[in-house]
Design a protein around this motif. Structure first.
Motif, PDB file in Angstrom:
ATOM      1  N   GLY A  37     -14.725  -8.092   2.773  1.00 56.01           N
ATOM      2  CA  GLY A  37     -14.096  -6.911   2.203  1.00 56.01           C
ATOM      3  C   GLY A  37     -14.957  -5.696   2.492  1.00 56.01           C
ATOM      4  N   PRO A  38     -14.588  -4.545   1.957  1.00 61.42           N
ATOM      5  CA  PRO A  38     -13.457  -4.278   1.073  1.00 61.42           C
ATOM      6  C   PRO A  38     -12.108  -4.402   1.796  1.00 61.42           C
ATOM      7  CG  PRO A  38     -15.130  -2.542   0.941  1.00 61.42           C
ATOM      8  CD  PRO A  38     -15.436  -3.354   2.150  1.00 61.42           C
ATOM      9  N   PHE A  39     -11.042  -4.593   0.985  1.00 59.39           N
ATOM     10  CA  PHE A  39      -9.692  -4.709   1.511  1.00 59.39           C
ATOM     11  C   PHE A  39      -8.769  -3.720   0.804  1.00 59.39           C
ATOM     12  CE2 PHE A  39     -11.294  -9.196   1.505  1.00 59.39           C
ATOM     13  CZ  PHE A  39     -11.356  -9.383   2.877  1.00 59.39           C
ATOM     14  N   SER A  40      -7.625  -3.521   1.413  1.00 60.07           N
ATOM     15  CA  SER A  40      -6.481  -2.931   0.723  1.00 60.07           C
ATOM     16  C   SER A  40      -5.544  -4.069   0.346  1.00 60.07           C
ATOM     17  CB  SER A  40      -5.736  -1.943   1.624  1.00 60.07           C
ATOM     18  OG  SER A  40      -6.499  -0.776   1.865  1.00 60.07           O
ATOM     19  N   SER A  41      -4.984  -4.034  -0.849  1.00 60.64           N
ATOM     20  CA  SER A  41      -4.026  -5.062  -1.249  1.00 60.64           C
ATOM     21  C   SER A  41      -2.653  -4.779  -0.666  1.00 60.64           C
ATOM     22  CB  SER A  41      -3.948  -5.148  -2.774  1.00 60.64           C
ATOM     23  OG  SER A  41      -3.584  -3.887  -3.327  1.00 60.64           O
ATOM     24  N   TYR A  42      -2.355  -3.515  -0.466  1.00 63.41           N
ATOM     25  CA  TYR A  42      -1.189  -3.077   0.314  1.00 63.41           C
ATOM     26  C   TYR A  42      -1.654  -1.911   1.161  1.00 63.41           C
ATOM     27  CZ  TYR A  42      -0.819   0.353  -3.518  1.00 63.41           C
ATOM     28  OH  TYR A  42      -1.085   1.326  -4.441  1.00 63.41           O
ATOM     29  N   PHE A  43      -0.896  -1.523   2.148  1.00 67.66           N
ATOM     30  CA  PHE A  43      -1.402  -0.536   3.109  1.00 67.66           C
ATOM     31  C   PHE A  43      -1.705   0.786   2.400  1.00 67.66           C
ATOM     32  CE2 PHE A  43      -1.464   2.597   6.439  1.00 67.66           C
ATOM     33  CZ  PHE A  43      -2.089   1.930   7.480  1.00 67.66           C
ATOM     34  N   GLY A  44      -2.950   1.241   2.551  1.00 71.94           N
ATOM     35  CA  GLY A  44      -3.369   2.517   1.989  1.00 71.94           C
ATOM     36  C   GLY A  44      -3.841   2.472   0.559  1.00 71.94           C
ATOM     37  N   SER A  45      -3.913   1.267  -0.033  1.00 72.69           N
ATOM     38  CA  SER A  45      -4.275   1.196  -1.454  1.00 72.69           C
ATOM     39  C   SER A  45      -5.757   1.447  -1.707  1.00 72.69           C
ATOM     40  CB  SER A  45      -3.876  -0.168  -2.030  1.00 72.69           C
ATOM     41  OG  SER A  45      -4.686  -1.210  -1.495  1.00 72.69           O
ATOM     42  N   THR A  54       3.735  -5.361  16.282  1.00 76.28           N
ATOM     43  CA  THR A  54       3.548  -4.070  15.634  1.00 76.28           C
ATOM     44  C   THR A  54       2.365  -4.124  14.677  1.00 76.28           C
ATOM     45  OG1 THR A  54       4.930  -4.560  13.690  1.00 76.28           O
ATOM     46  CG2 THR A  54       6.046  -3.690  15.649  1.00 76.28           C
ATOM     47  N   SER A  55       1.924  -2.941  14.255  1.00 76.21           N
ATOM     48  CA  SER A  55       1.071  -2.776  13.081  1.00 76.21           C
ATOM     49  C   SER A  55       1.993  -2.374  11.942  1.00 76.21           C
ATOM     50  CB  SER A  55       0.023  -1.687  13.315  1.00 76.21           C
ATOM     51  OG  SER A  55      -0.774  -1.977  14.435  1.00 76.21           O
ATOM     52  N   LEU A  56       1.963  -3.113  10.852  1.00 80.01           N
ATOM     53  CA  LEU A  56       2.930  -2.956   9.763  1.00 80.01           C
ATOM     54  C   LEU A  56       2.265  -2.377   8.521  1.00 80.01           C
ATOM     55  CD1 LEU A  56       5.694  -3.554   8.343  1.00 80.01           C
ATOM     56  CD2 LEU A  56       4.787  -5.859   7.898  1.00 80.01           C
ATOM     57  N   ALA A  57       2.903  -1.363   7.950  1.00 80.92           N
ATOM     58  CA  ALA A  57       2.448  -0.781   6.689  1.00 80.92           C
ATOM     59  C   ALA A  57       3.461  -1.106   5.603  1.00 80.92           C
ATOM     60  CB  ALA A  57       2.281   0.725   6.820  1.00 80.92           C
ATOM     61  N   VAL A  58       3.078  -2.003   4.697  1.00 80.19           N
ATOM     62  CA  VAL A  58       3.870  -2.299   3.505  1.00 80.19           C
ATOM     63  C   VAL A  58       3.142  -1.699   2.322  1.00 80.19           C
ATOM     64  CG1 VAL A  58       4.858  -4.093   2.029  1.00 80.19           C
ATOM     65  CG2 VAL A  58       4.757  -4.426   4.506  1.00 80.19           C
ATOM     66  N   GLY A  59       3.827  -0.852   1.578  1.00 78.35           N
ATOM     67  CA  GLY A  59       3.180  -0.112   0.514  1.00 78.35           C
ATOM     68  C   GLY A  59       3.319  -0.737  -0.857  1.00 78.35           C
ATOM     69  N   LYS A  60       3.056   0.059  -1.864  1.00 77.09           N
ATOM     70  CA  LYS A  60       3.134  -0.382  -3.249  1.00 77.09           C
ATOM     71  C   LYS A  60       4.544  -0.846  -3.571  1.00 77.09           C
ATOM     72  CE  LYS A  60       1.869   1.137  -7.922  1.00 77.09           C
ATOM     73  NZ  LYS A  60       1.348   2.273  -8.733  1.00 77.09           N
ATOM     74  N   ASP A  95       5.855  -3.528  -2.496  1.00 80.26           N
ATOM     75  CA  ASP A  95       6.380  -4.202  -1.293  1.00 80.26           C
ATOM     76  C   ASP A  95       7.376  -3.325  -0.535  1.00 80.26           C
ATOM     77  OD1 ASP A  95       4.883  -6.354  -2.138  1.00 80.26           O
ATOM     78  OD2 ASP A  95       6.569  -7.363  -3.104  1.00 80.26           O
ATOM     79  N   LYS A  96       7.181  -2.022  -0.588  1.00 77.28           N
ATOM     80  CA  LYS A  96       8.082  -1.101   0.093  1.00 77.28           C
ATOM     81  C   LYS A  96       7.650  -0.892   1.542  1.00 77.28           C
ATOM     82  CE  LYS A  96      10.140   3.512  -0.222  1.00 77.28           C
ATOM     83  NZ  LYS A  96      10.169   4.793  -0.983  1.00 77.28           N
ATOM     84  N   TYR A  97       8.598  -1.047   2.448  1.00 84.27           N
ATOM     85  CA  TYR A  97       8.320  -0.792   3.864  1.00 84.27           C
ATOM     86  C   TYR A  97       7.986   0.684   4.050  1.00 84.27           C
ATOM     87  CZ  TYR A  97       9.180  -0.306   8.914  1.00 84.27           C
ATOM     88  OH  TYR A  97       9.071  -0.031  10.259  1.00 84.27           O
ATOM     89  N   GLN A  98       6.855   0.965   4.708  1.00 83.37           N
ATOM     90  CA  GLN A  98       6.471   2.346   4.983  1.00 83.37           C
ATOM     91  C   GLN A  98       6.731   2.727   6.431  1.00 83.37           C
ATOM     92  OE1 GLN A  98       2.342   2.635   3.724  1.00 83.37           O
ATOM     93  NE2 GLN A  98       2.948   3.221   1.646  1.00 83.37           N
ATOM     94  N   PHE A  99       6.094   2.003   7.368  1.00 82.11           N
ATOM     95  CA  PHE A  99       6.276   2.314   8.784  1.00 82.11           C
ATOM     96  C   PHE A  99       5.679   1.188   9.613  1.00 82.11           C
ATOM     97  CE2 PHE A  99       2.256   4.363   7.521  1.00 82.11           C
ATOM     98  CZ  PHE A  99       1.376   3.787   8.421  1.00 82.11           C
ATOM     99  N   GLU A 100       5.936   1.247  10.907  1.00 83.13           N
ATOM    100  CA  GLU A 100       5.273   0.390  11.883  1.00 83.13           C
ATOM    101  C   GLU A 100       4.894   1.222  13.090  1.00 83.13           C
ATOM    102  OE1 GLU A 100       7.035  -3.956  12.190  1.00 83.13           O
ATOM    103  OE2 GLU A 100       8.558  -2.594  11.378  1.00 83.13           O
TER     104      GLU A 100
END
Length: 726
Positions: free
Chosen positions: A198-206, A415-421, A423-428
């Motif tokens: 770690g450190p990690f993000s639990s979802y993208f950008g967290s 792809t590189s996948l961003a799943v946000g808070k 479990d919302k799809y953000q972008f790829e």
């Protein structure tokens, strides 16, 4: 797989080598059996007559061109034969080799002095010395320099007696260059533990790396700890679908001895459905070979990733793992043929391949025949597109991977996948990584953005012609990247692959103290993308209520619709990156930590742009994709597309069986309407339905209100018209 040859015109574009006269009317050439690297300049002289040869002679079957034609027809939503699959037994009876053909080929090989070591419904395997092989195949075998090694190969194209009447498709094994695959990921071998620091993000950008230097003028997040099935199902629109009633097969080499325990433990840890008693099974060979040459232990993690990813996304799908005896093509082909011959599944995930330069047309023909047999049965094959971008950094040559380059498989990019808070799809972004290490003073990134490390495979084939389903979708600049002829472009579709936004996998590994323990870590590669797409297709097949089969014609028919995310390299309008911290010894902090920045959307020379591209193909599945495959009640056409064969002669309507007034139908943009009328439609997205009323006057149109997708039309022409907007 051995070397690249120029495109062979005609039947080989469909995987059917043409038989031509050789040395007179008594022999037919087996096109593509002399590899491109067997040149006069590389010729080191004749092989010893006593050297041993092991070869396979593949049967062409009753009707090789008919097999390809039927495989296309049942897969094409524009065909009246769409979805009219045959059983394995029916397919073999209609297109397989006859007993007379098998007997004739066997007799010819024995008469030349070769020993028959095995016979299947696909091929005869033989062994013998070089002299016998030269007699059988009408060519001398020479030694040739290839790179810094020397291999045997035919000095001219092999041939078979014309009296066999085209019973031979091809022969493999006359050249002895390595024909093997690698698995497309960055998995560690299970005999050495691998853990993420770690450190990690639990979802993208967290979790923002606030103490690390900026990248692209802003603070960046830490890499995620690893997505789970819940997050991937949300990202790709699983909804309530679970893959219930759908069979998925996975092929790799060898077999993990702990797969049952690992898969069950992982499912329990992450809230996935528990496997029922028959949901996960293995079909394995009696013995394994080439374990050192193939790095057998490294394939254990591949199987683990594939099984856990499919189950995480499609938790009720049945999974059959079919292990090959080795990573060599003959054994991998055998595993694929087991699936086809016994129809073990409708969807087949394959996370392995090799570069196109290592493929010969003889092997390509054997693979394509298997894929065509599968298509006729309603089986679709999904192959990872590779993890080295355009392959230049890896091979010094821009090229695609194989078998993903086949026109008869679905090539899966990454792809590189961003799943946000929540479990919302953000972008790829397109998957492509450049890496720069943290400077010693901790205040900057050394050589930012750094060097290319990995990325989704893609590009334009040098050997496979453009298939019909890519026409009008793949830009000419890509299709003709290698010359004036349009060629197969890879990939077709994509899903998450970037290890920095990867999937958490659980596997038994060997720890430094020698103990075997279950452990979890984040992983990626198009080895992840392929099983994810296979699982999404299981959800789609559940929605469709019938086999999707070879999916590419339907995948491309949805191009430009709301079924896909149109992935680009800068979806937010700015460059993107994540921070990553790794254990130097891959296990714990005792050996120190390595901190780096990983830039996203940097896939060698490949670019993810608006529209079709050679990183992500048509894009990635949206929340609309799965349900777009559901056919309206009573409609027998293709899931989500509705077939559109040409209007019958005289402008009459093509009615659905049992069709009635007020059924929902579609018409082609700018297509010809019954009665000779034409109407160009404006398309904003997915086509909208129109209503066909009882016949009054041919060609009479009622234009309704525009929808968000296209102009609504009412055609006053009889029951229900069999048309669809592309």
């Amino acid at each position: 797989m051995a070397a690249t040859l120029p495109l062979l015109a005609g039947a080989l574009a469909l995987g059917i080598p043409t038989a031509n006269a050789a040395d007179g009317p008594s022999r037919d050439t087996l096109t593509g059996t002399k590899p491109a690297w067997a040149t006069a300049k590389a010729d080191k002289g004749a092989s010893s007559d006593n050297s041993q040869v092991s070869a396979r002679v593949y049967f062409a079957g009753r009707n090789a061109s008919g097999l390809a034609a039927y495989a296309k027809a049942v897969s094409d939503p524009n065909s009246a034969s769409y979805g009219k699959y045959l059983s394995a037994k029916q397919t073999q009876a209609r297109f397989g080799a006859t007993k007379a053909q098998v007997a004739a080929v066997t007799s010819w090989l024995k008469s030349a002095g070769l020993k028959v070591t095995g016979t299947t419904q696909h091929y005869v395997s033989v062994t013998g010395d070089v002299a016998a092989a030269e007699k059988a195949f009408g060519t001398q075998l020479h030694n040739y320099a290839k790179g810094n090694k020397t291999y045997r190969a035919p000095s001219k194209t092999a041939s078979a007696p014309a009296a066999l009447n085209g019973a031979v498709l091809t022969v493999t094994g006359l050249d002895n260059a390595p024909h093997k695959a690698t698995h497309d990921d960055t998995l560690p071998p299970p005999d050495a533990v691998f853990k993420n620091s770690g450190p990690f993000s639990s979802y993208f950008g967290s979790n923002i790396a606030s103490t690390l230097p900026d990248a692209y003028g802003t603070k960046i997040p830490y890499a995620i700890q690893g997505y789970t099935g819940k997050q991937l199902r949300a990202a790709y629109g699983a909804g309530k679908r679970t893959g219930k009633g759908v069979r998925v097969a996975i092929t790799d080499a060898y077999a993990s001895p702990t797969i049952a325990f690992d898969a069950a433990t992982y499912a329990k840890n992450h809230g996935d459905s528990a496997y029922n008693s028959s949901q996960l099974r293995q079909v394995l060979p009696g013995t394994y070979t080439q374990t050192e040459a193939c790095g057998a232990a490294g394939w254990y993690g591949e199987e683990t990733l594939d099984v856990e990813a499919v189950h995480a996304v499609a938790p009720d799908a049945s999974i059959t793992y079919v292990g090959a005896a080795s990573c060599f093509d003959n054994d991998l082909l055998d595993s694929l043929n087991k699936i086809v011959d016994n129809h073990l599944a409708d969807i087949v995930s394959n996370s392995w391949g090799d570069i196109e330069a290592n493929q010969t047309p003889d092997l390509a023909a054997a693979y394509d025949q298997t894929f065509q047999f599968g298509a006729v049965e309603g089986i679709g094959f999904y192959f990872s597109s590779g993890d080295n971008g355009d392959e230049v950094a890896n091979t010094k040559t821009k090229q695609v991977d194989t078998p993903a380059n086949s026109a008869w498989v679905t090539a899966v990019g990454g792809t590189s996948l961003a799943v946000g808070k929540g479990d919302k799809y953000q972008f790829e972004t397109g998957w492509g990584t450049e890496k720069a290490a943290l400077a010693a003073d901790g205040k900057s990134w050394t050589g930012f953005p750094g060097a290319f490390t990995s990325g989704a495979g893609g590009g334009t084939s040098k050997t496979v012609a453009q298939p019909f389903y890519q026409k009008g979708v793949v830009p000419g600049a890509l299709a003709k990247a290698n010359g004036t002829t349009a060629m197969r472009t890879v990939p077709d579709i994509a899903a998450v692959a970037d290890p920095n936004t990867g999937f958490k996998v659980g596997q038994t590994q060997t720890f430094p103290d020698g103990s075997q323990q279950y452990s979890e870590y984040r992983i990626g590669g198009t080895s992840l993308a392929a099983p994810v797409i296979a699982a999404v297709q299981a959800l789609a097949q559940e929605a469709a209520g019938k086999a999707i089969g070879f999916a590419n014609p339907t995948i491309y028919a949805k191009y430009g619709s709301k079924a896909y995310h149109d992935v680009t390299d800068t979806p937010t309008g700015s460059e993107l990156a994540v921070a990553r911290v790794d254990f130097a010894n891959s296990f714990d902090a005792s050996g120190g930590l390595l901190t780096s920045v990983r830039s996203l959307g940097k896939d060698s020379s490949l670019k993810a742009v608006r529209g079709y591209d050679d990183v992500t193909g048509v894009g990635t599945p949206t929340s609309d994709y799965v349900e777009s495959n559901a056919s309206p009640q009573g409609h027998p056409g293709a899931p989500g597309t509705r077939p559109r064969p040409p209007p019958p002669a005289g402008g009459g309507a093509s009615a659905f069986p049992g069709g009635s007034a007020a059924q929902r139908c579609r018409i082609p943009r700018g297509g010809k309407l019954p009665g000779g009328a034409t109407r160009s439609l404006t398309r904003w997205g997915r086509p909208a339905p129109f209503t066909a009323l009882p016949r009054r006057r041919p060609g009479r149109l009622h234009v309704g209100r525009p929808t968000p997708h296209c102009v609504a039309l009412t055609i006053t022409l009889g029951p229900c018209l069999n048309y669809a907007s592309p």
